[in-house]
Design a protein around this motif. Structure first.
Motif, PDB file in Angstrom:
ATOM      1  N   THR A 110      23.372  35.451 -14.333  1.00 47.38           N
ATOM      2  CA  THR A 110      24.303  36.012 -13.348  1.00 47.38           C
ATOM      3  C   THR A 110      24.510  35.058 -12.180  1.00 47.38           C
ATOM      4  OG1 THR A 110      23.423  38.209 -13.894  1.00 47.38           O
ATOM      5  CG2 THR A 110      24.746  38.028 -11.890  1.00 47.38           C
ATOM      6  N   ARG A 111      25.732  34.930 -11.739  1.00 49.78           N
ATOM      7  CA  ARG A 111      25.997  34.121 -10.552  1.00 49.78           C
ATOM      8  C   ARG A 111      25.595  34.887  -9.290  1.00 49.78           C
ATOM      9  NH1 ARG A 111      31.833  32.855  -9.811  1.00 49.78           N
ATOM     10  NH2 ARG A 111      31.989  35.039 -10.358  1.00 49.78           N
ATOM     11  N   PHE A 112      25.243  34.142  -8.264  1.00 56.93           N
ATOM     12  CA  PHE A 112      24.922  34.763  -6.980  1.00 56.93           C
ATOM     13  C   PHE A 112      25.429  33.893  -5.849  1.00 56.93           C
ATOM     14  CE2 PHE A 112      21.147  32.191  -8.033  1.00 56.93           C
ATOM     15  CZ  PHE A 112      21.025  31.421  -6.891  1.00 56.93           C
ATOM     16  N   ARG A 113      25.584  34.528  -4.681  1.00 59.16           N
ATOM     17  CA  ARG A 113      25.911  33.800  -3.459  1.00 59.16           C
ATOM     18  C   ARG A 113      24.654  33.724  -2.607  1.00 59.16           C
ATOM     19  NH1 ARG A 113      30.611  32.552  -1.909  1.00 59.16           N
ATOM     20  NH2 ARG A 113      31.575  34.216  -3.142  1.00 59.16           N
ATOM     21  N   LEU A 114      24.308  32.522  -2.183  1.00 63.96           N
ATOM     22  CA  LEU A 114      23.108  32.308  -1.376  1.00 63.96           C
ATOM     23  C   LEU A 114      23.416  32.615   0.083  1.00 63.96           C
ATOM     24  CD1 LEU A 114      20.161  31.270  -1.379  1.00 63.96           C
ATOM     25  CD2 LEU A 114      21.094  28.967  -1.044  1.00 63.96           C
ATOM     26  N   LEU A 115      22.728  33.614   0.633  1.00 62.73           N
ATOM     27  CA  LEU A 115      22.984  34.043   2.008  1.00 62.73           C
ATOM     28  C   LEU A 115      22.062  33.359   3.009  1.00 62.73           C
ATOM     29  CD1 LEU A 115      23.406  37.879   1.316  1.00 62.73           C
ATOM     30  CD2 LEU A 115      25.186  36.114   1.428  1.00 62.73           C
ATOM     31  N   SER A 116      20.800  33.181   2.634  1.00 65.60           N
ATOM     32  CA  SER A 116      19.843  32.529   3.521  1.00 65.60           C
ATOM     33  C   SER A 116      18.668  32.033   2.697  1.00 65.60           C
ATOM     34  CB  SER A 116      19.351  33.494   4.615  1.00 65.60           C
ATOM     35  OG  SER A 116      18.638  34.581   4.043  1.00 65.60           O
ATOM     36  N   VAL A 117      17.888  31.133   3.299  1.00 71.07           N
ATOM     37  CA  VAL A 117      16.741  30.538   2.613  1.00 71.07           C
ATOM     38  C   VAL A 117      15.501  30.683   3.488  1.00 71.07           C
ATOM     39  CG1 VAL A 117      15.742  28.417   1.666  1.00 71.07           C
ATOM     40  CG2 VAL A 117      18.179  28.890   1.368  1.00 71.07           C
ATOM     41  N   ASP A 118      14.415  31.145   2.887  1.00 70.53           N
ATOM     42  CA  ASP A 118      13.132  31.266   3.556  1.00 70.53           C
ATOM     43  C   ASP A 118      12.222  30.159   3.035  1.00 70.53           C
ATOM     44  OD1 ASP A 118      10.673  31.915   4.598  1.00 70.53           O
ATOM     45  OD2 ASP A 118      10.551  33.913   3.701  1.00 70.53           O
ATOM     46  N   ALA A 119      11.828  29.242   3.925  1.00 66.97           N
ATOM     47  CA  ALA A 119      11.014  28.097   3.523  1.00 66.97           C
ATOM     48  C   ALA A 119       9.583  28.202   4.020  1.00 66.97           C
ATOM     49  CB  ALA A 119      11.648  26.803   4.037  1.00 66.97           C
ATOM     50  N   THR A 120       9.131  29.395   4.361  1.00 68.45           N
ATOM     51  CA  THR A 120       7.795  29.546   4.939  1.00 68.45           C
ATOM     52  C   THR A 120       6.696  29.653   3.898  1.00 68.45           C
ATOM     53  OG1 THR A 120       8.068  31.958   5.056  1.00 68.45           O
ATOM     54  CG2 THR A 120       8.720  30.671   7.002  1.00 68.45           C
TER      55      THR A 120
END
Length: 239
Positions: A110-120
């Motif tokens: 499934t395709r998705f749109r990336l809204l935000s990234v958590d790099a912690t």
């Protein structure tokens, strides 16, 4: 409605329905593999594949760079390093190797749109929204045109590679499935593949592919041979 997914950035684009083999050796992705293996047998072992924007592979380091972003390898704002639309990968097989790495086989779903990234955490996590798949107006007739253009393109490409095609490949009737197969099989750069992944519907993707196939076929036809680098460039699929 949004969801959280582990992210696996690649220098290539994954399309729904396409198989993704991965050899995993970097520690952050080993951690992801371990967590996937730890899930119950009946739980989906999913992660999100996002293509890395050109020039974003190396992160800046030094004072002022948050530890999470720097550790993730993509700078203080990892989301800016990736294209906005990605594809969910559903793990089919995953095994640990003798050297501590992993061999993974997955399929795009499934395709998705990336809204935000958590790099912690030990690896990147993304907040995503899934994208609906629609055929769009005229998808059926466009699919027939793209199939013909794709077969012509394959023959022209085989000639440039100085080899012959084997038995004619069976192509899917479903316009959406066909659009993704053609997108994955056409020899083009990552930004072009990404544009096809982001198309609003199958008809829009097929329309773009029809133009692309005709152009690529014309270009190949005017060349006595193509540089080996052009003919063999394929998306890398391991980290």
């Amino acid at each position: 409605m949004t969801s959280r997914l582990p992210l696996f950035p690649l220098g290539s684009v994954l399309f729904p329905g396409l198989v993704l083999p991965l050899t995993i050796f970097e520690e952050r992705y080993r951690a992801l593999a371990r967590d996937l293996l730890a899930l119950p047998e009946d739980a989906p072992r999913r992660f999100g594949v996002v293509a890395i924007r050109d020039g974003q592979e190396v992160a800046p380091t030094g004072p002022g760079i948050p530890d999470g972003g720097a550790a993730a390898g993509f700078g203080p704002d990892p989301a800016r390093a990736f294209y906005e639309v990605g594809c969910v990968a559903d793990t089919a097989s995953l095994r640990e190797k003798d050297d501590g790495g992993y061999e993974l086989m997955a399929t795009g779903t499934t395709r998705f749109r990336l809204l935000s990234v958590d790099a912690t955490g030990p690896y990147l996590m993304g907040e995503v929204e899934f994208l609906e798949e629609t055929a769009g107006p005229g998808a059926g007739p466009l699919g027939a045109e793209v199939e013909r253009a794709f077969r012509t393109y394959q023959k022209q490409l085989a000639g440039a590679r100085e080899r012959t095609l084997s038995a004619a490949q069976e192509l899917p009737d479903d316009p959406a499935v066909l659009s993704y197969l053609v997108a994955a099989a056409t020899v083009v750069e990552v930004p072009v593949r990404q544009r096809l992944l982001e198309a609003a519907d199958a008809a829009s993707r097929l329309r773009e592919e029809l133009k692309l196939l005709r152009l690529e076929t014309a270009v190949i036809g005017k060349l006595p041979s193509l540089p080996a680098t052009e003919l063999t460039r394929q998306p890398t699929s391991h980290n």
